[in-house]
Motif scaffolding. Structure first.
Motif, short mmCIF file in Angstrom:
data_model
loop_
_atom_site.label_atom_id
_atom_site.label_comp_id
_atom_site.label_asym_id
_atom_site.label_seq_id
_atom_site.Cartn_x
_atom_site.Cartn_y
_atom_site.Cartn_z
N UNK A 1 -24.31 -47.26 23.30
CA UNK A 1 -23.16 -47.29 24.20
C UNK A 1 -22.10 -46.38 23.60
N UNK A 2 -21.53 -45.49 24.42
CA UNK A 2 -20.57 -44.54 23.87
C UNK A 2 -19.53 -44.13 24.89
N UNK A 3 -18.45 -43.56 24.35
CA UNK A 3 -17.43 -42.93 25.19
C UNK A 3 -17.65 -41.44 25.19
N UNK A 4 -17.64 -40.89 26.39
CA UNK A 4 -17.74 -39.44 26.54
C UNK A 4 -16.43 -38.95 27.14
N UNK A 5 -15.70 -38.16 26.37
CA UNK A 5 -14.39 -37.66 26.83
C UNK A 5 -14.54 -36.26 27.41
N UNK A 6 -13.91 -36.05 28.57
CA UNK A 6 -13.93 -34.75 29.23
C UNK A 6 -12.51 -34.36 29.61
N UNK A 7 -12.27 -33.05 29.72
CA UNK A 7 -10.97 -32.60 30.22
C UNK A 7 -11.03 -32.56 31.75
N UNK A 8 -9.96 -32.11 32.38
CA UNK A 8 -9.92 -32.15 33.84
C UNK A 8 -10.75 -31.06 34.50
N UNK A 9 -11.32 -30.17 33.71
CA UNK A 9 -12.34 -29.27 34.24
C UNK A 9 -13.72 -29.88 34.06
N UNK A 10 -13.74 -31.11 33.54
CA UNK A 10 -14.94 -31.93 33.32
C UNK A 10 -15.85 -31.39 32.23
N UNK A 11 -15.32 -30.56 31.37
CA UNK A 11 -16.06 -30.13 30.18
C UNK A 11 -15.89 -31.17 29.08
N UNK A 12 -16.96 -31.39 28.30
CA UNK A 12 -16.86 -32.34 27.20
C UNK A 12 -15.79 -31.91 26.22
N UNK A 13 -15.08 -32.91 25.68
CA UNK A 13 -13.93 -32.66 24.83
C UNK A 13 -14.06 -33.50 23.56
N UNK A 14 -14.30 -32.84 22.45
CA UNK A 14 -14.45 -33.55 21.20
C UNK A 14 -15.80 -34.22 21.06
N UNK A 15 -15.94 -34.97 19.97
CA UNK A 15 -17.19 -35.67 19.68
C UNK A 15 -17.29 -36.95 20.51
N UNK A 16 -18.51 -37.32 20.82
CA UNK A 16 -18.72 -38.60 21.50
C UNK A 16 -18.36 -39.74 20.55
N UNK A 17 -17.75 -40.78 21.10
CA UNK A 17 -17.33 -41.93 20.31
C UNK A 17 -18.32 -43.07 20.54
N UNK A 18 -19.05 -43.46 19.51
CA UNK A 18 -20.07 -44.50 19.64
C UNK A 18 -19.43 -45.88 19.57
N UNK A 19 -19.71 -46.70 20.57
CA UNK A 19 -19.25 -48.09 20.56
C UNK A 19 -20.30 -49.01 19.95
N UNK A 20 -21.57 -48.71 20.18
CA UNK A 20 -22.66 -49.50 19.61
C UNK A 20 -23.92 -48.66 19.60
N UNK A 21 -24.74 -48.86 18.57
CA UNK A 21 -26.00 -48.13 18.45
C UNK A 21 -27.03 -49.05 17.81
N UNK A 22 -27.90 -49.64 18.64
CA UNK A 22 -28.93 -50.56 18.16
C UNK A 22 -30.28 -49.87 18.16
N UNK A 23 -30.98 -49.95 17.05
CA UNK A 23 -32.33 -49.41 16.96
C UNK A 23 -33.33 -50.53 17.22
N UNK A 24 -34.47 -50.14 17.80
CA UNK A 24 -35.48 -51.15 18.09
C UNK A 24 -36.85 -50.55 18.24
N UNK A 25 -37.74 -51.36 18.76
CA UNK A 25 -39.11 -50.92 19.01
C UNK A 25 -39.60 -51.58 20.29
N UNK A 26 -40.76 -51.15 20.74
CA UNK A 26 -41.29 -51.67 21.99
C UNK A 26 -41.38 -53.19 21.95
#
Length: 484
Positions: free
Chosen positions: A115-140
């Protein structure tokens, strides 16, 4: 192009309303293409220049593709970016914060959940690094889950992250975030089932669950501690639906829609919940005691929720398709909204979606029912367009506000009489703006919107300003509503 200022058509004092000082203005933007129903789009936010929407498209109504689009108020496209397939990336919405568009996104597969935040400017281009809220690793075979809730003032967002792995004990985290999705706190909590996430304006997060035997379980998380509470619902009747409506002043308030006895005037598979009353439970955290106030629908409330004439000789007081539609908490209590919703099927296929009647119940901080107000409504559309009837109350500076489209012929309807049905986009409509205070005083203004309907609820822009999306079958427009 100059904005058209829509003059106030009529000032109504209906349904026993008492007026208080209010001025409302509605400014409509130029007509453009018809705006899709709110199942084809998600409102993200607005600027002085235009509106940011997440649009869905794809084969039939599967809506497998998603794109972030920025329109000016004349519906000219300013920017567009492909956000991928819905089955690959889930978008939970976002906010426009100044010059930033902050999106909340999630991916989930056999390898885990992110789960992450993706920040964009008003031209909708990505702005800065993505901010991770949670990152869970798993398997099938592992299972992951994410849920969220926002505060009534739209300034806070809570996320609940659950990981259930085949080889480990399940784990659960709760986080609190700003509108910019920056983290205030995040903590690991005890795992528990939950069906509702309530976020207070002061930043507490309440998770709730009601089991089949009526046992209510709550976990309150504040970034430092988790506290667990619970009580049991009464067993004198059938509980059809429950909702936590407020946490504050040392109390948890829950509303329950109740059926007193089993009966139906329709085949069982088509029957609604047939609710007779609304119970308000108040759990006092310090004493551990629970009180309940039972509000049985009066003859007048039943008639108006069903759009029957007052004193029409009703032999029963149940509401066939009644449901707990919404609740809004504030500093001294909460508003609970009840209406009727159902879908009619023809030859096994959905053919009509209906919303009929609306009641607002005011509940004090200690669970007392202070008053109710009931409005007649009868709206009908094809189920694929039910988003055009997705109206909802919004907080405002001194109460709550509702913007809703209705049949223009109902403007002068006597309060004791049934109103005429409204089919959005097929009939001339009035936009009714109702403002309701905590003391029960209300005021209403109506604006002509020709043959258009209102898509979804009004979108709060702050300072008692709201953006509306109006649409007919061929043309649509944005509109600005302001309460003063």
């Amino acid at each position: 192009m100059m904005k058209k200022i829509v003059s106030v058509a009529v000032m109504l004092l209906m349904g026993g309303m008492m007026a208080f000082a209010q001025t409302a203005t509605l400014k409509t933007e130029p007509l453009g293409k018809a705006l899709a129903d709110d199942f084809s789009q998600k409102f993200i936010g607005a600027t002085d220049r235009g509106v940011v929407l997440l649009e869905y498209s794809g084969f039939a109504y599967l809506h497998t593709n998603q794109a972030l689009v920025y329109y000016d108020y004349a519906q000219n496209e300013l920017a567009r970016v492909d956000m991928g397939k819905t089955k690959e990336t889930a978008c939970y919405g976002g906010f426009v914060n100044g010059d930033n568009v902050d999106m909340l996104l999630m991916t989930y597969d056999d390898n885990g959940m992110k789960v992450w935040r993706e920040r964009r400017d008003l031209s909708l281009r990505e702005k800065g690094e993505r901010l991770t809220l949670a990152d869970f690793k798993g398997q099938k075979g592992d299972d992951f889950f994410f849920a969220m809730g926002t505060s009534a003032d739209q300034q806070l967002l809570a996320g609940v992250f659950v990981a259930s792995r085949k080889t480990q004990e399940p784990e659960m985290w709760v986080g609190l975030y700003s509108r910019e999705l920056n983290e205030y706190w995040k903590m690991k909590v005890s795992t528990m089932p939950f069906t509702q996430v309530l976020v207070t304006d002061s930043g507490e997060v309440v998770l709730s669950y009601v089991n089949e035997k009526g046992l209510c379980s709550f976990m309150v998380v504040d970034g430092e501690n988790e506290n667990h509470y619970g009580f049991r619902l009464g067993d004198d009747a059938k509980i059809c639906e429950t909702s936590v409506i407020r946490y504050g002043d040392g109390k948890i308030l829950m509303a329950a829609a109740v059926q007193e006895e089993r009966r139906s005037v329709m085949p069982a598979k088509e029957a609604g919940p047939n609710i007779d009353r609304i119970d308000i439970y108040c759990y006092d955290i310090e004493s551990g005691k629970t009180s309940v106030v039972k509000h049985t629908f009066s003859d007048e409330e039943t008639a108006r929720l069903r759009n029957d004439k007052d004193k029409s000789g009703l032999k029963h007081h149940w509401v066939p398709f009644g449901n707990l539609q919404q609740s809004i908490a504030d500093g001294t209590g909460a508003y609970v909204v009840i209406d009727q919703q159902w879908t009619v099927k023809t030859d096994g296929m959905p053919s009509d979606f209906n919303r009929v009647g609306m009641m607002v119940m005011r509940v004090s901080a200690d669970g007392k029912v202070e008053w109710t107000r009931t409005w007649r409504m009868e709206n009908n559309v094809h189920p694929n367009l039910r988003g055009i009837m997705g109206y909802g109350w919004q907080p405002c500076s001194d109460g709550i506000m509702l913007a809703v489209a209705t049949n223009a012929k109902n403007v002068d309807a006597p309060e004791e009489k049934s109103v005429k049905p409204f089919k959005p986009t097929r009939q001339n409509a009035m936009l009714s703006v109702i403002k309701l205070k905590a003391n029960g005083k209300a005021n209403r203004k109506d604006f002509s919107i020709d043959d258009q309907g209102l898509i979804g609820a009004a979108h709060c822009l702050g300072g008692d300003k709201y953006l509306l999306m109006l649409s007919g079958r061929r043309k649509g427009q944005f509109a600005h509503l302001e309460l003063k």
